[in-house]
Design an enzyme around this catalytic site. Structure first.
Site, short mmCIF file in Angstrom:
data_model
loop_
_atom_site.label_atom_id
_atom_site.label_comp_id
_atom_site.label_asym_id
_atom_site.label_seq_id
_atom_site.Cartn_x
_atom_site.Cartn_y
_atom_site.Cartn_z
N SER A 36 8.37 42.34 89.56
CA SER A 36 8.25 42.62 90.98
C SER A 36 7.35 43.84 91.21
O SER A 36 6.18 43.80 90.83
CB SER A 36 9.65 42.78 91.60
OG SER A 36 9.58 42.65 93.00
N ASP A 122 11.29 31.54 93.92
CA ASP A 122 11.20 32.95 94.33
C ASP A 122 10.80 33.03 95.80
O ASP A 122 9.76 32.52 96.21
CB ASP A 122 10.18 33.69 93.46
CG ASP A 122 10.27 35.19 93.59
OD1 ASP A 122 10.72 35.69 94.64
OD2 ASP A 122 9.89 35.88 92.63
N HIS A 156 14.10 35.20 92.75
CA HIS A 156 13.46 36.47 92.37
C HIS A 156 14.34 37.16 91.33
O HIS A 156 15.38 37.74 91.66
CB HIS A 156 13.31 37.34 93.61
CG HIS A 156 12.42 38.53 93.42
ND1 HIS A 156 11.07 38.41 93.22
CD2 HIS A 156 12.69 39.85 93.41
CE1 HIS A 156 10.54 39.61 93.10
NE2 HIS A 156 11.50 40.50 93.20
#
Length: 171
Positions: A36, A122, A156
């Protein structure tokens, strides 16, 4: 008076800390990875210091300078609206930045290994963003040195492709 006491104590602590030792490190084996925002950082570091890095593994990240100093671009294009990411522009910005000497030569990226991963579900950094990162890297890294995994049915998350207790995917 209070400030000078604080400054004295700060300097005393700073000068009394032990320095790290010297270690034999094979500089040809240093890589960087991140997930991320850490994935974005990994790309920034890999491109900027490519002379010292042999590769990068990026999970849910996007191209170098994706946000272009704009919070709006960061929260939209670089996370959930990848069609707004202009990869040719980012490649040109990278090449122009190279000319300023503030990042290593992009030729240092040739021969580096890159792994790009994005969970197919995601919703935070959508898979298309990491696919734009692939498009970006293909301008600097041999395609044969780039591995991708975009089909993991994950949200995610930092994913692990492994076999543990007869489970093939851990999220």
């Amino acid at each position: 008076m209070m400030f000078s006491l604080f400054l004295t104590l700060t300097l005393a602590v700073a000068t009394s800390t032990n320095r790290l030792g010297t270690y034999k490190i094979d500089k040809s084996k240093i890589s960087i990875s991140g997930f991320s925002s850490g994935g974005y950082f990994s790309v920034q570091f890999h491109v900027a210091y490519s002379r010292d890095i042999m590769g990068a593994a990026v999970v849910a990240g996007g191209p170098f300078y994706c946000a272009q100093d704009s919070f709006y671009i960061a929260k939209n294009a670089c996370m959930v609206l990848p069609d707004l990411i202009d990869v040719p522009l980012l490649v040109n910005i990278t090449r122009a930045t190279e000319l300023t000497g503030t990042i290593d030569s992009v030729s240092e990226l040739r021969g580096d290994r890159v792994l790009l991963v994005s969970g197919a579900k995601d919703s935070v950094v959508v898979p298309g963003v990491t696919q734009k990162l692939l498009e970006y890297y293909e301008n600097f890294v041999h395609k044969s040195d780039i591995e991708t995994e975009f089909n993991i049915p994950a949200e995610h998350a930092m994913v692990c492709l492994c076999s543990l207790l007869s489970t093939t995917l851990i999220v």
